[in-house]
Design an enzyme around this catalytic site. Structure first.
Site, PDB file in Angstrom:
ATOM      1  N   ARG A 159       0.420   0.833 -16.579  1.00  0.00           N
ATOM      2  CA  ARG A 159       1.731   1.185 -16.698  1.00  0.00           C
ATOM      3  C   ARG A 159       2.210   1.975 -14.700  1.00  0.00           C
ATOM      4  O   ARG A 159       3.344   1.585 -14.481  1.00  0.00           O
ATOM      5  CB  ARG A 159       1.751   3.547 -16.997  1.00  0.00           C
ATOM      6  CG  ARG A 159       3.138   3.977 -16.656  1.00  0.00           C
ATOM      7  CD  ARG A 159       2.624   5.021 -16.166  1.00  0.00           C
ATOM      8  NE  ARG A 159       4.152   5.617 -15.928  1.00  0.00           N
ATOM      9  CZ  ARG A 159       4.462   7.587 -16.559  1.00  0.00           C
ATOM     10  NH1 ARG A 159       3.399   8.319 -16.768  1.00  0.00           N
ATOM     11  NH2 ARG A 159       5.769   7.833 -16.251  1.00  0.00           N
ATOM     12  N   ARG A 196      -8.383  -6.073  18.684  1.00  0.00           N
ATOM     13  CA  ARG A 196      -7.581  -6.001  17.163  1.00  0.00           C
ATOM     14  C   ARG A 196      -6.239  -5.908  17.690  1.00  0.00           C
ATOM     15  O   ARG A 196      -5.434  -6.083  16.531  1.00  0.00           O
ATOM     16  CB  ARG A 196      -8.400  -5.618  15.899  1.00  0.00           C
ATOM     17  CG  ARG A 196      -8.335  -4.407  15.846  1.00  0.00           C
ATOM     18  CD  ARG A 196      -8.374  -3.710  14.388  1.00  0.00           C
ATOM     19  NE  ARG A 196      -8.975  -2.503  14.698  1.00  0.00           N
ATOM     20  CZ  ARG A 196      -8.791  -1.751  13.606  1.00  0.00           C
ATOM     21  NH1 ARG A 196      -9.261  -1.958  12.750  1.00  0.00           N
ATOM     22  NH2 ARG A 196      -9.109  -0.102  13.790  1.00  0.00           N
ATOM     23  N   ARG A 208       9.054  -4.568  -6.675  1.00  0.00           N
ATOM     24  CA  ARG A 208       8.558  -5.619  -6.246  1.00  0.00           C
ATOM     25  C   ARG A 208       8.798  -7.174  -6.872  1.00  0.00           C
ATOM     26  O   ARG A 208       8.961  -7.849  -5.996  1.00  0.00           O
ATOM     27  CB  ARG A 208       7.138  -5.182  -5.762  1.00  0.00           C
ATOM     28  CG  ARG A 208       7.046  -4.547  -4.796  1.00  0.00           C
ATOM     29  CD  ARG A 208       7.806  -3.526  -3.840  1.00  0.00           C
ATOM     30  NE  ARG A 208       7.272  -2.918  -2.769  1.00  0.00           N
ATOM     31  CZ  ARG A 208       7.546  -2.180  -2.273  1.00  0.00           C
ATOM     32  NH1 ARG A 208       8.873  -2.857  -1.479  1.00  0.00           N
ATOM     33  NH2 ARG A 208       7.114  -0.740  -1.497  1.00  0.00           N
ATOM     34  N   GLU A 241      -9.614  -3.102   1.312  1.00  0.00           N
ATOM     35  CA  GLU A 241      -9.352  -4.108   2.499  1.00  0.00           C
ATOM     36  C   GLU A 241     -10.428  -4.379   3.852  1.00  0.00           C
ATOM     37  O   GLU A 241     -11.600  -3.286   4.090  1.00  0.00           O
ATOM     38  CB  GLU A 241      -8.343  -3.468   3.294  1.00  0.00           C
ATOM     39  CG  GLU A 241      -7.639  -4.233   4.389  1.00  0.00           C
ATOM     40  CD  GLU A 241      -5.980  -3.625   4.603  1.00  0.00           C
ATOM     41  OE1 GLU A 241      -5.767  -2.547   4.719  1.00  0.00           O
ATOM     42  OE2 GLU A 241      -5.326  -5.117   5.741  1.00  0.00           O
ATOM     43  N   MET A 255       0.633  -1.351  -0.064  1.00  0.00           N
ATOM     44  CA  MET A 255      -0.148  -0.044   0.068  1.00  0.00           C
ATOM     45  C   MET A 255       0.720   1.063   0.386  1.00  0.00           C
ATOM     46  O   MET A 255       0.328   2.525  -0.186  1.00  0.00           O
ATOM     47  CB  MET A 255      -0.945  -0.130   0.932  1.00  0.00           C
ATOM     48  CG  MET A 255      -2.551  -0.966   1.498  1.00  0.00           C
ATOM     49  SD  MET A 255      -3.350  -0.968   2.191  1.00  0.00           S
ATOM     50  CE  MET A 255      -4.319  -3.444   1.758  1.00  0.00           C
ATOM     51  N   SER A 315     -11.779  -4.804   7.056  1.00  0.00           N
ATOM     52  CA  SER A 315     -12.036  -3.868   8.184  1.00  0.00           C
ATOM     53  C   SER A 315     -12.186  -4.790   9.175  1.00  0.00           C
ATOM     54  O   SER A 315     -13.291  -5.082   9.389  1.00  0.00           O
ATOM     55  CB  SER A 315     -13.275  -3.562   8.572  1.00  0.00           C
ATOM     56  OG  SER A 315     -13.008  -2.427   9.560  1.00  0.00           O
ATOM     57  N   GLY A 316     -10.932  -4.631  10.597  1.00  0.00           N
ATOM     58  CA  GLY A 316     -10.954  -4.753  11.619  1.00  0.00           C
ATOM     59  C   GLY A 316     -11.900  -3.987  12.498  1.00  0.00           C
ATOM     60  O   GLY A 316     -12.033  -4.978  13.926  1.00  0.00           O
ATOM     61  N   ARG A 317     -12.734  -3.120  12.354  1.00  0.00           N
ATOM     62  CA  ARG A 317     -13.984  -2.215  12.716  1.00  0.00           C
ATOM     63  C   ARG A 317     -14.959  -2.898  12.786  1.00  0.00           C
ATOM     64  O   ARG A 317     -15.578  -2.903  13.876  1.00  0.00           O
ATOM     65  CB  ARG A 317     -13.664  -0.594  12.500  1.00  0.00           C
ATOM     66  CG  ARG A 317     -12.674  -0.330  12.324  1.00  0.00           C
ATOM     67  CD  ARG A 317     -12.865   1.397  12.213  1.00  0.00           C
ATOM     68  NE  ARG A 317     -13.672   2.129  13.292  1.00  0.00           N
ATOM     69  CZ  ARG A 317     -14.411   3.234  13.595  1.00  0.00           C
ATOM     70  NH1 ARG A 317     -14.256   3.538  12.323  1.00  0.00           N
ATOM     71  NH2 ARG A 317     -15.022   3.310  14.219  1.00  0.00           N
TER      72      ARG A 317
HETATM   73  C1  LIG Z   1      13.620  -2.305  -1.593  1.00  0.00           C
HETATM   74  C2  LIG Z   1      12.758  -0.991  -0.827  1.00  0.00           C
HETATM   75  C3  LIG Z   1      13.592  -0.749   0.168  1.00  0.00           C
HETATM   76  C4  LIG Z   1      12.080   0.127   0.930  1.00  0.00           C
HETATM   77  N1  LIG Z   1      12.536   0.526   2.297  1.00  0.00           N
HETATM   78  C5  LIG Z   1      11.282   1.136   2.772  1.00  0.00           C
HETATM   79  C6  LIG Z   1      12.307   2.384   3.897  1.00  0.00           C
HETATM   80  O1  LIG Z   1      13.382   1.470   4.419  1.00  0.00           O
HETATM   81  N2  LIG Z   1      11.131   2.897   3.939  1.00  0.00           N
HETATM   82  C7  LIG Z   1      10.187   2.858   3.606  1.00  0.00           C
HETATM   83  O2  LIG Z   1       9.596   4.048   4.178  1.00  0.00           O
HETATM   84  N3  LIG Z   1       9.634   3.118   2.831  1.00  0.00           N
HETATM   85  C8  LIG Z   1      11.049   2.606   1.871  1.00  0.00           C
HETATM   86  N4  LIG Z   1      10.346   1.321   0.520  1.00  0.00           N
HETATM   87  C9  LIG Z   1       8.904   2.315  -0.136  1.00  0.00           C
HETATM   88  C10 LIG Z   1       9.771   3.212  -1.022  1.00  0.00           C
HETATM   89  O3  LIG Z   1      10.022   4.442  -0.496  1.00  0.00           O
HETATM   90  C11 LIG Z   1       8.440   3.716  -1.913  1.00  0.00           C
HETATM   91  O4  LIG Z   1       7.491   4.193  -0.916  1.00  0.00           O
HETATM   92  C12 LIG Z   1       7.946   2.333  -2.503  1.00  0.00           C
HETATM   93  O5  LIG Z   1       8.746   1.330  -3.702  1.00  0.00           O
HETATM   94  C13 LIG Z   1       6.703   2.698  -3.835  1.00  0.00           C
HETATM   95  O6  LIG Z   1       7.257   3.957  -4.673  1.00  0.00           O
HETATM   96  P1  LIG Z   1       6.940   4.994  -5.786  1.00  0.00           P
HETATM   97  O7  LIG Z   1       6.595   5.669  -4.570  1.00  0.00           O
HETATM   98  O8  LIG Z   1       7.644   4.758  -6.455  1.00  0.00           O
HETATM   99  O9  LIG Z   1       5.043   4.748  -5.916  1.00  0.00           O
HETATM  100  P2  LIG Z   1       4.002   4.956  -5.999  1.00  0.00           P
HETATM  101  O10 LIG Z   1       3.073   5.580  -4.810  1.00  0.00           O
HETATM  102  O11 LIG Z   1       3.300   3.801  -7.043  1.00  0.00           O
HETATM  103  O12 LIG Z   1       4.413   6.559  -7.503  1.00  0.00           O
HETATM  104  C14 LIG Z   1       4.646   5.319  -8.826  1.00  0.00           C
HETATM  105  C15 LIG Z   1       5.036   7.045  -8.997  1.00  0.00           C
HETATM  106  O13 LIG Z   1       4.527   8.198  -8.304  1.00  0.00           O
HETATM  107  C16 LIG Z   1       5.626   9.329  -8.612  1.00  0.00           C
HETATM  108  N5  LIG Z   1       4.619   9.743  -7.431  1.00  0.00           N
HETATM  109  C17 LIG Z   1       4.276   9.507  -6.737  1.00  0.00           C
HETATM  110  N6  LIG Z   1       3.935   9.710  -5.059  1.00  0.00           N
HETATM  111  C18 LIG Z   1       4.626  11.000  -5.466  1.00  0.00           C
HETATM  112  C19 LIG Z   1       4.540  12.007  -4.953  1.00  0.00           C
HETATM  113  N7  LIG Z   1       3.654  12.732  -3.525  1.00  0.00           N
HETATM  114  N8  LIG Z   1       5.526  13.105  -5.455  1.00  0.00           N
HETATM  115  C20 LIG Z   1       6.659  12.648  -6.216  1.00  0.00           C
HETATM  116  N9  LIG Z   1       6.321  12.064  -6.844  1.00  0.00           N
HETATM  117  C21 LIG Z   1       5.240  10.699  -6.821  1.00  0.00           C
HETATM  118  C22 LIG Z   1       6.340   8.530  -8.737  1.00  0.00           C
HETATM  119  O14 LIG Z   1       7.506   9.273  -9.544  1.00  0.00           O
HETATM  120  C23 LIG Z   1       6.508   7.745  -7.984  1.00  0.00           C
HETATM  121  O15 LIG Z   1       7.417   6.713  -8.687  1.00  0.00           O
HETATM  122  C24 LIG Z   1      11.191   0.325  -0.182  1.00  0.00           C
HETATM  123  C25 LIG Z   1      10.768   0.053  -1.160  1.00  0.00           C
HETATM  124  C26 LIG Z   1      11.896  -0.910  -1.841  1.00  0.00           C
HETATM  125  C27 LIG Z   1      10.973  -1.910  -3.408  1.00  0.00           C
END
Ligand SMILES: Cc1cc2nc3c(=O)[nH]c(=O)nc-3n(C[C@H](O)[C@H](O)[C@H](O)COP(=O)(O)OP(=O)(O)OC[C@H]3O[C@@H](n4cnc5c(N)ncnc54)[C@H](O)[C@@H]3O)c2cc1C
Length: 232
Positions: A184, A166, A193, A94, A85, A96-98
């Site tokens: 996309r 819960r 992932r 999702e 998420m 709900s646990g409520r």
């Molecule tokens: C191997 C791995 C380890 C990780 N470890 C950690 C960790 O230790 N702690 C932690 O907190 N997270 C962790 N993450 C989560 C990671 O930081 C991302 O939040 C998560 O992978 C979602 O990626 P995303 O933001 O690219 O994807 P999405 O949220 O699906 O967004 C897709 C794309 O849309 C754009 N976008 C969406 N929202 C915004 C925004 N607000 N501003 C600018 N652009 C945006 C970006 O281009 C982004 O790539 C980890 C992820 C991976 C894969």
């Protein structure tokens, strides 16, 4: 008299494709929308779709990949759902646990799940555990889950609201949610992932999702996979 309920355990997440409205030809049609329709029909007949999809993806002309939609029903532990998420471009609903009593089903890592973390931040490796470690993990998780589940049932049986009861449940509780996205954003999710450094359990979920994607959009999937491989 409260009924005694025992927790059950699973070592697998499941992904069901609830609905897909997405295919390769639509990617090409979206790209052709501003051009001559008769020429498009001819191109489609001549098998030009793959060439066009390769061109679009190579040049990061990504909007034609945004018109389809996939809805998955994912059943997985809460700790995987939390990672899933983080992908903000999906829409989620999702259990709900409520409003409902949560399922008595919990995740137990399979015996072959890597257990030991080696190396430094940024270059971790995960190695299999020895026999003793495997037994320790399985016994400890089983025992602590049974204890937490009994506490949940005890609170419910005493009339405590589900949303409070819960609080005692662990992150290996299985949850279910709908996840909807376009091709996309799906490819972006899969790129992160299915990577070797992603959490073992989310890779399993991503791998099932990738199979559905490949079945629905074989050309786009192939082009995306090849590009991912080429970029290392
Ligand atoms: C191997 C791995 C380890 C990780 N470890 C950690 C960790 O230790 N702690 C932690 O907190 N997270 C962790 N993450 C989560 C990671 O930081 C991302 O939040 C998560 O992978 C979602 O990626 P995303 O933001 O690219 O994807 P999405 O949220 O699906 O967004 C897709 C794309 O849309 C754009 N976008 C969406 N929202 C915004 C925004 N607000 N501003 C600018 N652009 C945006 C970006 O281009 C982004 O790539 C980890 C992820 C991976 C894969």
């Amino acid at each position: 008299m409260p009924t005694k309920r025992e927790p059950t355990f699973t070592s697998a997440s499941t992904v069901e494709l609830y609905r897909a409205s997405a295919n390769d030809l639509d990617v090409a049609r979206a790209a052709w929308v501003s051009q001559d329709a008769a020429a498009h029909a001819k191109e489609a007949q001549e098998g030009r779709v793959e060439g066009l999809i390769r061109f679009l993806w190579r040049n990061r002309h990504t909007s034609p990949f945004e018109h389809g939609q996939f809805t998955f029903v994912v059943t997985t532990p809460i700790f995987v759902a939390r990672e899933f998420m983080r992908h903000r471009t999906f829409s989620f609903n999702e259990i709900s646990g409520r409003y409902t009593e949560l399922p008595d089903r919990f995740y137990l890592p399979p015996a072959d799940r890597p257990l030991r973390q080696e190396g430094k931040v940024g270059s971790y490796r995960f190695e299999p555990g020895d026999e003793q470690q495997v037994a320790l993990v399985r016994e400890t998780i089983t025992e602590s889950t049974r204890c937490a589940h009994a506490a949940y049932r005890r609170l419910l049986d005493a009339g405590i609201a589900r949303e409070v009861a819960r609080d005692v449940l662990p992150v290996n509780l299985m949850t279910s949610f709908w996840a909807t996205t376009n091709p996309r954003n799906l490819m972006h999710f899969l790129g992160l992932r299915t990577a070797p450094d992603a959490l073992h359990e989310i890779r399993e979920v991503a791998s099932q999702i990738e199979q559905h994607f490949a079945q629905q959009m074989p050309i786009t999937h192939r082009v995306w996979r090849e590009d991912l491989g080429a970029r290392g």
